[in-house]
Design an enzyme around this catalytic site. Structure first.
Site, PDB file in Angstrom:
ATOM      1  N   CYS A  26       0.970  -1.164  -0.122  1.00 15.46           N
ATOM      2  CA  CYS A  26      -0.247  -0.015   0.047  1.00 15.46           C
ATOM      3  C   CYS A  26       1.019   1.372   0.050  1.00 15.46           C
ATOM      4  O   CYS A  26       0.570   2.193  -0.670  1.00 15.46           O
ATOM      5  CB  CYS A  26      -0.884   0.094   1.242  1.00 15.46           C
ATOM      6  SG  CYS A  26      -2.104  -1.465   1.447  1.00 15.46           S
TER       7      CYS A  26
HETATM    8  C1  BEZ Z   1       0.414  -4.607   1.808  1.00 17.04           C
HETATM    9  O1  BEZ Z   1       0.061  -3.348   1.428  1.00 17.04           O
HETATM   10  O2  BEZ Z   1       1.686  -4.740   1.745  1.00 17.04           O
HETATM   11  C2  BEZ Z   1      -0.233  -5.693   2.248  1.00 17.04           C
HETATM   12  C3  BEZ Z   1      -1.550  -5.248   2.964  1.00 17.04           C
HETATM   13  C4  BEZ Z   1      -2.461  -6.210   3.486  1.00 17.04           C
HETATM   14  C5  BEZ Z   1      -1.820  -7.690   3.044  1.00 17.04           C
HETATM   15  C6  BEZ Z   1      -0.714  -8.086   2.428  1.00 17.04           C
HETATM   16  C7  BEZ Z   1      -0.112  -7.038   1.935  1.00 17.04           C
END
Ligand code: BEZ
Length: 212
Positions: A45
């Site tokens: 994210c």
């Molecule tokens: C991420 O943004 O890295 C992420 C968020 C939730 C689960 C897995 C990865």
């Protein structure tokens, strides 16, 4: 029920990193991109919001207003924005909705319980100035989206909204486009003075009409 292409998207009021907004007022007459991410302070994210921020000028050129959303609270968003700016070398110039009560997530069907009961998946909606849904995509938490592809789609949507053309596979701005089947070849020759190349009666190309 989930939103379908051509539907008028629902309006909402929400707390965001730039204050309380009314979604329709925020969009005004612009195109809009509303996209969710699963959670603040997560790696994928962080890169997605950074990449979107770095493309700010490209979205502005296309008259597109961007807005992000997750179910995290506002203080979390504010703290995380500092990390995004530090690690991704950008300024986050678009608002992030704090949707702790899931109003927006529910309206736009962004929680897919078989993926996660609590977090939003990576939903993305492109909305036209008429407030109609032009495109939606859903990615899982583990796969970051390609925001250059989102810009490419915006280019196609804005072109095809104004001309009787469609864009072929892997098309990019400036490349030849396809004459839609509803236009006869005779009419296409009149409509597209740059020329029409007929490969098959149903497969006809013309140079992109709105570039020099
Ligand atoms: C991420 O943004 O890295 C992420 C968020 C939730 C689960 C897995 C990865």
């Amino acid at each position: 029920m989930s939103l379908r292409l051509g539907d008028i998207v629902p309006n909402f009021q929400a707390e965001t990193t730039i204050g309380t907004i009314d979604f329709y007022e925020y969009l005004g007459d612009s195109w809009g991109i509303l996209f969710s991410h699963p959670a603040d302070y997560t790696p994928v994210c962080t890169t997605e919001l950074g990449r979107t921020a770095l493309l700010n000028g490209e979205f502005q050129k296309r008259n597109v207003k961007v807005i992000a959303v997750s179910v995290d609270p506002l203080d979390s968003h504010h703290g995380w924005v500092k990390d995004i700016e530090e690690t991704q070398g950008c300024e986050v110039g678009f608002p992030i909705i704090a949707d702790a009560d899931r109003t927006v997530a529910t309206l736009y069907d962004m929680i897919h319980p078989n993926a996660s009961e609590k977090a939003t998946v990576r939903s993305l909606f492109i909305i036209g100035p008429d407030k109609k849904l032009k495109l939606s995509i859903t990615y899982p938490a583990s796969t970051g989206r390609n925001f250059n592809e989102i810009l490419r789609v915006v280019d196609s949507l804005q072109l095809t909204a104004n001309y009787s053309v469609a864009t072929p596979a892997n098309w990019n701005h400036g490349e030849d486009v396809i004459v839609v089947p509803a236009v006869s070849t005779e009419d296409a020759i009149k409509k597209f003075p740059k020329g029409v190349k007929v490969v098959k009666p149903y497969l006809r190309y013309t140079p992109q009409p709105n570039v020099e």
